[in-house]
Every structure is written in structure tokens, then in C-alpha cells.
Scaffold this active site. Structure first.
Site, PDB file in Angstrom:
ATOM      1  N   ASP A  58       0.694  -1.168  -0.040  1.00 15.01           N
ATOM      2  CA  ASP A  58      -0.048   0.036  -0.119  1.00 15.01           C
ATOM      3  C   ASP A  58       0.925   1.426  -0.101  1.00 15.01           C
ATOM      4  O   ASP A  58       0.425   2.513   0.257  1.00 15.01           O
ATOM      5  CB  ASP A  58      -0.852  -0.033   1.172  1.00 15.01           C
ATOM      6  CG  ASP A  58      -0.142  -0.221   2.514  1.00 15.01           C
ATOM      7  OD1 ASP A  58       1.067  -0.363   2.467  1.00 15.01           O
ATOM      8  OD2 ASP A  58      -0.883  -0.070   3.307  1.00 15.01           O
ATOM      9  N   HIS A 262      25.102   6.305 -16.135  1.00 13.74           N
ATOM     10  CA  HIS A 262      24.038   6.498 -15.169  1.00 13.74           C
ATOM     11  C   HIS A 262      24.143   5.849 -13.929  1.00 13.74           C
ATOM     12  O   HIS A 262      23.265   5.104 -13.531  1.00 13.74           O
ATOM     13  CB  HIS A 262      22.685   6.060 -15.940  1.00 13.74           C
ATOM     14  CG  HIS A 262      22.291   7.380 -16.932  1.00 13.74           C
ATOM     15  ND1 HIS A 262      21.562   7.099 -17.972  1.00 13.74           N
ATOM     16  CD2 HIS A 262      22.943   8.649 -17.144  1.00 13.74           C
ATOM     17  CE1 HIS A 262      21.414   8.341 -18.727  1.00 13.74           C
ATOM     18  NE2 HIS A 262      22.389   8.958 -18.344  1.00 13.74           N
ATOM     19  N   ASP A 279      26.506  14.094 -10.753  1.00 21.25           N
ATOM     20  CA  ASP A 279      25.440  14.425 -11.747  1.00 21.25           C
ATOM     21  C   ASP A 279      24.056  14.548 -11.060  1.00 21.25           C
ATOM     22  O   ASP A 279      23.421  13.404 -10.590  1.00 21.25           O
ATOM     23  CB  ASP A 279      25.390  13.770 -12.884  1.00 21.25           C
ATOM     24  CG  ASP A 279      24.477  14.211 -14.152  1.00 21.25           C
ATOM     25  OD1 ASP A 279      23.676  14.951 -13.700  1.00 21.25           O
ATOM     26  OD2 ASP A 279      24.565  13.457 -15.161  1.00 21.25           O
ATOM     27  N   ASP A 290      19.955  20.239 -14.247  1.00 24.23           N
ATOM     28  CA  ASP A 290      20.685  19.137 -14.726  1.00 24.23           C
ATOM     29  C   ASP A 290      22.347  19.508 -14.639  1.00 24.23           C
ATOM     30  O   ASP A 290      22.647  20.157 -15.596  1.00 24.23           O
ATOM     31  CB  ASP A 290      20.368  18.751 -15.980  1.00 24.23           C
ATOM     32  CG  ASP A 290      21.071  17.347 -16.431  1.00 24.23           C
ATOM     33  OD1 ASP A 290      21.664  16.556 -15.571  1.00 24.23           O
ATOM     34  OD2 ASP A 290      20.695  16.955 -17.518  1.00 24.23           O
ATOM     35  N   HIS A 369      28.827   9.767 -25.322  1.00 20.53           N
ATOM     36  CA  HIS A 369      27.539  10.466 -25.490  1.00 20.53           C
ATOM     37  C   HIS A 369      27.461  11.866 -26.127  1.00 20.53           C
ATOM     38  O   HIS A 369      28.606  12.304 -26.597  1.00 20.53           O
ATOM     39  CB  HIS A 369      26.883  10.383 -24.190  1.00 20.53           C
ATOM     40  CG  HIS A 369      27.777  11.197 -23.013  1.00 20.53           C
ATOM     41  ND1 HIS A 369      27.826  12.600 -23.500  1.00 20.53           N
ATOM     42  CD2 HIS A 369      28.753  10.869 -22.145  1.00 20.53           C
ATOM     43  CE1 HIS A 369      28.718  13.297 -22.133  1.00 20.53           C
ATOM     44  NE2 HIS A 369      29.090  12.009 -21.676  1.00 20.53           N
ATOM     45  N   HIS A 373      21.382  17.901 -24.344  1.00 19.27           N
ATOM     46  CA  HIS A 373      19.932  17.337 -24.827  1.00 19.27           C
ATOM     47  C   HIS A 373      19.195  18.618 -24.379  1.00 19.27           C
ATOM     48  O   HIS A 373      19.437  19.565 -23.691  1.00 19.27           O
ATOM     49  CB  HIS A 373      19.701  16.159 -23.943  1.00 19.27           C
ATOM     50  CG  HIS A 373      19.854  16.304 -22.588  1.00 19.27           C
ATOM     51  ND1 HIS A 373      18.872  17.054 -21.569  1.00 19.27           N
ATOM     52  CD2 HIS A 373      20.763  15.839 -21.652  1.00 19.27           C
ATOM     53  CE1 HIS A 373      19.688  16.855 -20.317  1.00 19.27           C
ATOM     54  NE2 HIS A 373      20.828  16.011 -20.586  1.00 19.27           N
ATOM     55  N   HIS A 380      15.316  15.117 -19.759  1.00 22.39           N
ATOM     56  CA  HIS A 380      15.640  14.844 -21.480  1.00 22.39           C
ATOM     57  C   HIS A 380      14.219  15.461 -22.263  1.00 22.39           C
ATOM     58  O   HIS A 380      13.447  14.765 -22.378  1.00 22.39           O
ATOM     59  CB  HIS A 380      16.050  13.573 -21.613  1.00 22.39           C
ATOM     60  CG  HIS A 380      17.435  13.032 -21.187  1.00 22.39           C
ATOM     61  ND1 HIS A 380      17.430  11.736 -21.121  1.00 22.39           N
ATOM     62  CD2 HIS A 380      18.188  13.778 -20.430  1.00 22.39           C
ATOM     63  CE1 HIS A 380      18.604  11.548 -20.475  1.00 22.39           C
ATOM     64  NE2 HIS A 380      19.129  12.791 -20.199  1.00 22.39           N
ATOM     65  N   GLU A 403      27.525  19.133 -21.961  1.00 27.49           N
ATOM     66  CA  GLU A 403      27.811  18.252 -20.876  1.00 27.49           C
ATOM     67  C   GLU A 403      28.879  17.346 -21.629  1.00 27.49           C
ATOM     68  O   GLU A 403      28.789  16.098 -21.506  1.00 27.49           O
ATOM     69  CB  GLU A 403      26.834  17.434 -20.105  1.00 27.49           C
ATOM     70  CG  GLU A 403      25.741  16.781 -21.080  1.00 27.49           C
ATOM     71  CD  GLU A 403      24.645  15.991 -20.345  1.00 27.49           C
ATOM     72  OE1 GLU A 403      25.201  15.171 -19.708  1.00 27.49           O
ATOM     73  OE2 GLU A 403      23.424  16.205 -20.561  1.00 27.49           O
ATOM     74  N   TYR A 407      35.843   9.616 -20.082  1.00 27.40           N
ATOM     75  CA  TYR A 407      35.846   8.401 -19.447  1.00 27.40           C
ATOM     76  C   TYR A 407      36.694   7.373 -19.992  1.00 27.40           C
ATOM     77  O   TYR A 407      36.894   6.851 -20.902  1.00 27.40           O
ATOM     78  CB  TYR A 407      34.396   7.701 -19.454  1.00 27.40           C
ATOM     79  CG  TYR A 407      33.131   8.657 -19.335  1.00 27.40           C
ATOM     80  CD1 TYR A 407      32.639   9.076 -18.244  1.00 27.40           C
ATOM     81  CD2 TYR A 407      32.950   9.539 -20.323  1.00 27.40           C
ATOM     82  CE1 TYR A 407      31.806  10.246 -18.031  1.00 27.40           C
ATOM     83  CE2 TYR A 407      31.871  10.452 -20.638  1.00 27.40           C
ATOM     84  CZ  TYR A 407      31.404  10.882 -19.403  1.00 27.40           C
ATOM     85  OH  TYR A 407      30.342  11.889 -19.338  1.00 27.40           O
ATOM     86  N   ARG A 425      33.091  14.753 -16.266  1.00 27.85           N
ATOM     87  CA  ARG A 425      32.028  15.429 -17.091  1.00 27.85           C
ATOM     88  C   ARG A 425      31.672  16.763 -16.236  1.00 27.85           C
ATOM     89  O   ARG A 425      31.804  16.614 -15.058  1.00 27.85           O
ATOM     90  CB  ARG A 425      30.862  14.326 -17.081  1.00 27.85           C
ATOM     91  CG  ARG A 425      29.668  15.164 -17.819  1.00 27.85           C
ATOM     92  CD  ARG A 425      28.502  14.110 -18.243  1.00 27.85           C
ATOM     93  NE  ARG A 425      27.847  13.661 -17.217  1.00 27.85           N
ATOM     94  CZ  ARG A 425      27.803  12.468 -16.622  1.00 27.85           C
ATOM     95  NH1 ARG A 425      28.633  11.475 -17.255  1.00 27.85           N
ATOM     96  NH2 ARG A 425      26.933  11.844 -15.652  1.00 27.85           N
ATOM     97  N   GLU A 427      28.918  19.659 -16.586  1.00 26.53           N
ATOM     98  CA  GLU A 427      27.545  19.652 -17.395  1.00 26.53           C
ATOM     99  C   GLU A 427      26.976  20.987 -16.647  1.00 26.53           C
ATOM    100  O   GLU A 427      26.675  21.193 -15.583  1.00 26.53           O
ATOM    101  CB  GLU A 427      26.505  18.726 -16.771  1.00 26.53           C
ATOM    102  CG  GLU A 427      25.265  18.922 -17.448  1.00 26.53           C
ATOM    103  CD  GLU A 427      24.426  17.691 -17.345  1.00 26.53           C
ATOM    104  OE1 GLU A 427      24.555  16.905 -16.563  1.00 26.53           O
ATOM    105  OE2 GLU A 427      23.376  17.445 -18.152  1.00 26.53           O
TER     106      GLU A 427
HETATM  107  N1  GLY Z   1      21.346  13.379 -15.802  1.00 25.02           N
HETATM  108  C1  GLY Z   1      21.198  12.897 -17.069  1.00 25.02           C
HETATM  109  C2  GLY Z   1      21.906  13.886 -18.047  1.00 25.02           C
HETATM  110  O1  GLY Z   1      22.730  14.412 -17.856  1.00 25.02           O
HETATM  111  O2  GLY Z   1      21.478  13.583 -19.280  1.00 25.02           O
HETATM  112 MN    MN Z   2      23.311  15.316 -15.915  1.00 21.35          MN
HETATM  113 MN    MN Z   3      22.210  16.194 -18.831  1.00 22.01          MN
END
Ligand code: GLY
Ligand code: MN
Ligand code: MN
Length: 463
Positions: A58, A262, A279, A290, A369, A373, A380, A403, A407, A425, A427
Site C-alpha cells: 500500500d 548513469h 550529476d 541538470d 555520448h 539535450h 531529457h 555536458e 571516461y 564530466r 555539465e
Molecule cells: N542526468 C542525465 C543527463 O545528464 O543527461
Molecule cells: Mn546530468
Molecule cells: Mn544532462
């Protein structure tokens, strides 16, 4: 040293002095009007609220309204359906929602009810959700076109088909089922892609709260703590800033965990000599921030860490120069690829001629990557990246992340051992302005000198 007085950090007023910024109610009415102005005559748009998700028995997951539903109403409850009917005599904005119920409200919290839907959320007409089977088919009947996000809400798709079949079954009595189903998303998501002044204010605020959180995590960091200790520091500031939920699960990855894009476990000990990649971003009034920052657990970058860090920072800064009205979406990404590839060659981590290495995507084992975005109600966010097969041209009001990252896999035997396991990274969140872009996340330091100064000051006088 406290946030706001630390060397290298932006000076923030105390959180208690800052009012949480939200979307004004008038904005929702403006959006509905703008959407209805684009709908064909004699049509209806139908949007269900997000369902409640059970976590176990529940206990429910924290409720988060569907972004499209929220965008058009600001109505925060589940079990609700919006119908927008341009030109309807008895009102264009119809909201089905739960009835008031003193016993349920005692347990689960207040409900707007039909009166509240009209008074506080601008509905022209409101009905109990339990009456939707009787009322909604009558609203659909006779309209030639239904705007609806088919395939997004599986259960509701089924319900909608049943209502359509109810209308069809009455064809001999003269009922007219709709002739066309049209995807609602292209209209709505184009609107969501271009942020209004009110949206940018909320996003600027969300970015500032998240920036404070990253500053606090840097200040708290020291060997012997765990990744979750930094997660706790971040989420303390998010809540203090009035954020109800994170925009996505916070990533606190130390050492080689930073190479997992992730990563979500956030359990490992923070070790002297390693980097930690955070992140994390809060959500304010359903708008995301973000931010990623990477810093040394002990407050001092090693030579290899610094070299990689400065290369990623150079790519991050170069990207901003390619974000302006008239530039296309992929230019910033392409700029980061060039900076990173050339830098990896200079460091001896890639061998060859830069153009050929870009052509053969030799950078991809290190930078796999894209550089960003769209950002908005969804982290996203919605909006097409290409139009007619061509990268989209940027316009004022578009929000996006920048970003780049590098790596170096712990098992990458093509590079000398000291480089392995380094993950960086950086961002930031930006909004396209009339003549360039505004960086919303500049409240967190990002040069090596600033980060080391901030962490050294915090170590000298812990909060
Ligand atoms: N935190 C997800 C991204 O940076 O796209
Ligand atoms: Mn991010
Ligand atoms: Mn991002």
C-alpha cells in the site's frame, strides 16, 4: 566555511531569504489558449493525468504529474482528465477530477474537487472523474478531430477506444464518431520547447538551488566519507530550496564508478586520490535542472586528473560559443568532439591526425555520448532535434545542457595505467538568448583553481 562565503563560490543569499519561484496561474491559461488556437475547428484535445505507481503493497511512489498535463493546467492531482474544446459554448477547458472526500482527505491530503478546479485552476467546467464514462463520449461526439498522445498511456488508450465505440454504437441514433485522431505531441512539444520568460525564471531558480547543492557537496567532501554522504548534502539543499523531488536520481560516482554514465548505487567509500563525479539536479514546479561537476576527493587534482579535467572544461567552454540563434543543434556537440579529440592526441592517448580521428570516431571509447539535450519539464525534454532531416536551428528560449565528458575505462589497456579509471564530466544548463546564450548554472565553480580553493577553504574551517 559556510556556503555563500567560500572562496571560489558565487555568493548566495541565505536560502530562507529566497522565495521559491513558480509558474504563475495566468501562464497556464495562456498556454491553453495558444494550443487551442492551433487546433482545427470542431476538435477536442484529451490528456490524462499521470497514474499513481505502487512501490510495494500500500505504499506509492512519490506522485509526479504528467508533464504535458501539468504544462496545460498546473493541476497536481492523479485521477484527472483534461478536455480542451475550442469554441465550446459552455466553456473550453473541461476538467474531470476526484470529488472532495473528507475521509480520504484525512488520510491522503486535500483535493481540489470540482469547485477548486474551477476556482483555483481556471477550469470552465468540472466533473467528477467517476462520471467520465457518461460525460466524455458526449463531448467527443460530433467533433471531427481528436488530438491525443496515442500510445503514451496504455490503459487510457483502451478507455478512449471504449468511449469511441460507445459513440459508434449509437450511429443509428445519429451519433457522429470522430473521423480523425491526431497526435497531440507535435503541437504541444513545439510549445514546450520554447520557454517563456516565466519558465526561464523557474529554471534559473532550479539551477541556482542545484548550484548551491553542488557547492555544498564539494565543501563537505573528504576521504573516508561515502558517496551517499554527498548525496545527502545535495538533497538537503534541494529540499531547503523548496524542491519536492529530484529531476532524476542523483549520480555520485567516485573513482571508476564515474565511468558508469548513469551510476545510481552511491554506496562506495570516497578514496584519497580519486575523483568524484556528481550529476544531480533538483526539480522546481516540475522544471528540471541538470548539473555535473567532477572534483578530487582530497581537494587536489593529480597531474593526470588535471589534464583530463582541463580538456573537458575547454570543450565545455568552447560549446557555449556555438550556442546562439541561427546555429544548428549539433554545432556545439561537434565543437566538443574536436576539442576532445585534439586534446587526447596532445596527451598521447590517441594517435593520428585529428580530422581522420574525428571521421573514424576514434574518440568514442572516451566520449561516447552527445554534448547535451533539451532541458525543461523533463530532464531529457521534448522537442525535435531534426526538422526535415536537418539539425534544428537554435532559437531564443530553447534550453539545453552542455555536458562533454571523458571516461577512461579501468580496463583500457591502450593507455598507460595512471590514466585508467579517470572519469570527468562537466555539465551546465543554458538558455538561448537573442544574441547568444545564458548559462544558468554558473553558481558552481568549475576551474581547477576555483575548485581547489573552495575545497581548501572548507577543509580549513568546516561548516
Ligand atoms: N542526468 C542525465 C543527463 O545528464 O543527461
Ligand atoms: Mn546530468
Ligand atoms: Mn544532462
Amino acid at each position: 566555511m559556510r556556503p555563500g562565503h567560500a572562496a571560489g563560490a558565487k555568493t548566495f543569499p541565505a536560502l530562507s531569504e529566497v522565495a521559491v519561484i513558480r509558474i504563475p496561474k495566468t501562464e497556464y491559461a495562456r498556454r491553453r489558449k495558444a494550443l487551442m488556437a492551433q487546433m482545427e475547428p470542431n476538435s477536442i484535445a484529451i490528456l490524462p493525468a499521470a497514474p499513481v505507481h505502487v512501490r510495494n503493497r500500500d505504499v506509492e511512489h512519490a506522485y509526479r504529474q504528467d508533464s504535458d498535463f501539468q504544462y496545460l493546467s498546473g493541476f497536481p492531482e492523479p485521477d484527472a482528465v483534461i478536455a480542451l474544446i475550442p469554441g465550446r459554448e459552455h466553456g473550453e477547458f473541461v476538467l474531470f477530477c476526484r470529488e472532495r472526500n473528507p475521509e480520504r482527505e484525512l488520510w491522503d491530503g486535500l483535493r481540489a474537487g470540482q469547485e477548486g478546479a474551477i476556482r483555483d485552476f481556471g477550469a470552465d467546467d468540472a466533473f467528477p472523474i467517476t462520471d467520465i464514462d457518461e460525460i466524455l463520449p458526449g463531448l467527443i461526439e460530433g467533433r471531427s478531430r481528436v488530438y491525443y498522445a496515442i500510445g503514451t498511456h496504455a490503459e487510457f488508450d483502451q478507455q478512449l477506444l471504449e468511449w469511441i465505440n460507445t459513440i459508434r454504437s449509437k450511429a443509428r441514433q445519429g451519433a457522429q464518431p470522430p473521423r480523425e485522431f491526431v497526435a497531440l505531441e507535435p503541437l504541444l512539444h513545439e510549445m514546450r520547447l520554447i520557454k517563456s520568460a516565466a519558465e526561464i525564471k523557474v529554471m534559473r531558480y532550479a539551477a541556482e538551488v542545484s548550484a548551491r547543492a553542488h557547492v555544498r557537496a564539494m565543501q563537505a567532501c573528504q576521504p573516508g566519507l561515502h558517496e551517499y554522504d554527498l548525496e545527502a548534502e545535495l538533497e538537503y539543499v534541494f529540499r531547503k530550496g523548496g524542491s519536492r523531488q529530484v529531476a532524476y536520481e542523483s549520480i555520485v560516482g567516485s573513482g571508476r564508478n564515474g565511468c558508469i554514465l548513469h551510476y545510481r548505487e552511491n554506496e562506495a567509500p570516497l578514496r584519497d586520490g580519486e575523483l568524484v563525479l556528481i550529476d544531480a539536479g533538483c526539480e522546481i514546479d516540475c522544471y528540471a535542472s541538470d548539473i555535473t561537476r567532477t572534483f578530487p576527493v582530497n581537494g587536489r587534482f593529480s597531474a593526470e586528473q588535471k589534464a583530463i579535467y582541463e580538456l573537458v572544461l575547454a570543450a565545455n567552454l568552447e560549446a557555449f560559443r556555438h550556442i546562439a540563434p541561427g546555429r544548428h543543434w549539433a554545432e556545439a556537440h561537434e565543437a566538443t568532439v574536436r576539442v576532445i579529440t585534439a586534446g587526447l592526441v596532445e596527451l598521447g592517448l590517441l594517435e593520428g591526425e585529428v580530422d581522420a580521428l574525428i571521421q573514424s570516431e576514434a574518440y568514442k571509447p572516451f566520449y561516447m555520448h552527445r554534448a547535451g539535450h533539451w532541458l525543461g519539464m523533463d530532464v531529457h525534454d521534448v522537442g525535435d532535434y531534426k526538422i526535415g532531416g536537418q539539425w534544428r536551428v537554435l532559437e531564443p528560449g530553447m534550453c539545453l545542457t552542455v555536458e562533454p565528458g571523458i571516461y577512461i575505462a579501468p580496463d583500457n589497456e591502450s593507455v598507460p595505467a595512471p590514466w585508467r579509471g579517470i572519469a570527468v564530466r562537466i555539465e551546465d544548463d543554458v538558455v538561448v538568448t537573442r544574441d547568444g546564450c545564458e548559462v544558468l548554472t554558473s553558481g558552481v565553480p568549475k576551474t581547477v583553481v576555483e575548485i581547489e580553493a573552495l575545497m581548501a577553504a572548507a577543509a580549513r574551517s568546516p561548516a
